[in-house]
Design an enzyme around this catalytic site. Sequence first.
Site, PDB file in Angstrom:
ATOM      1  N   GLU A 198       2.678  -2.180  -2.202  1.00 55.65           N
ATOM      2  CA  GLU A 198       1.393  -1.501  -2.384  1.00 55.65           C
ATOM      3  C   GLU A 198       0.553  -1.534  -1.106  1.00 55.65           C
ATOM      4  OE1 GLU A 198       0.481   0.380  -4.852  1.00 55.65           O
ATOM      5  OE2 GLU A 198       2.133  -0.121  -6.201  1.00 55.65           O
ATOM      6  N   ASN A 249      -0.371   1.703   1.133  1.00 53.18           N
ATOM      7  CA  ASN A 249      -1.766   2.044   1.427  1.00 53.18           C
ATOM      8  C   ASN A 249      -1.962   2.315   2.915  1.00 53.18           C
ATOM      9  OD1 ASN A 249      -2.678   1.935  -1.195  1.00 53.18           O
ATOM     10  ND2 ASN A 249      -3.770   0.009  -0.970  1.00 53.18           N
ATOM     11  N   ARG A 269      -1.595  10.031  -6.340  1.00 57.01           N
ATOM     12  CA  ARG A 269      -1.755   8.590  -6.210  1.00 57.01           C
ATOM     13  C   ARG A 269      -2.499   8.074  -7.438  1.00 57.01           C
ATOM     14  NH1 ARG A 269       2.066   7.830  -3.233  1.00 57.01           N
ATOM     15  NH2 ARG A 269       1.451   5.687  -3.242  1.00 57.01           N
TER      16      ARG A 269
END
Length: 163
Positions: A46, A50, A123
């Site tokens: 994650e 990002n 997203r």
Amino acid sequence: MKNEMEIIFDAISDNESFARVAVAAFITHLNPTVEEMADIKTAVSEAVTNSIIHGYGNLQGCKAAGKTSETERDKEIRPGKVRIHCVLEKGILHIEIDDTGKGIEDVEKAMEPLYTTRPDLERSGMGFAFMEAFMDDLEVESAPGKGTRVHMVKKIGIGEWIA
């Protein structure tokens, strides 16, 4: 005993799985549970995603190939870099993932579940929520135009940290 490692790689989607596996390999000698390993791999995934998607705008690598002059190459977009620094001491894993991308204007807002700045890419806005849920501690520092640093902590197994 303290152990650490650092890797720096291009901010392209192909490297997200590399990042997960590298951190997992770093802690393997501690014999983490399947759940601990999955938590760490998910949180790393994650944070790296990002950086790639939000920090650098999902660049797909250097587009300068085939350009004949250095000036033409310099005008082309190249991927940024993502850095992962891990420190392991007494069964406690510290993971720092940072980039020098565009940064986050409002960290508190960005950490709200379901908030995303890239709905066009479908997203979910759950990256920080997953990191927070799967790790024992999460800190995010960011400044517009300067990049983002994510620091996560995970206690592994029945390490010395229990005492």
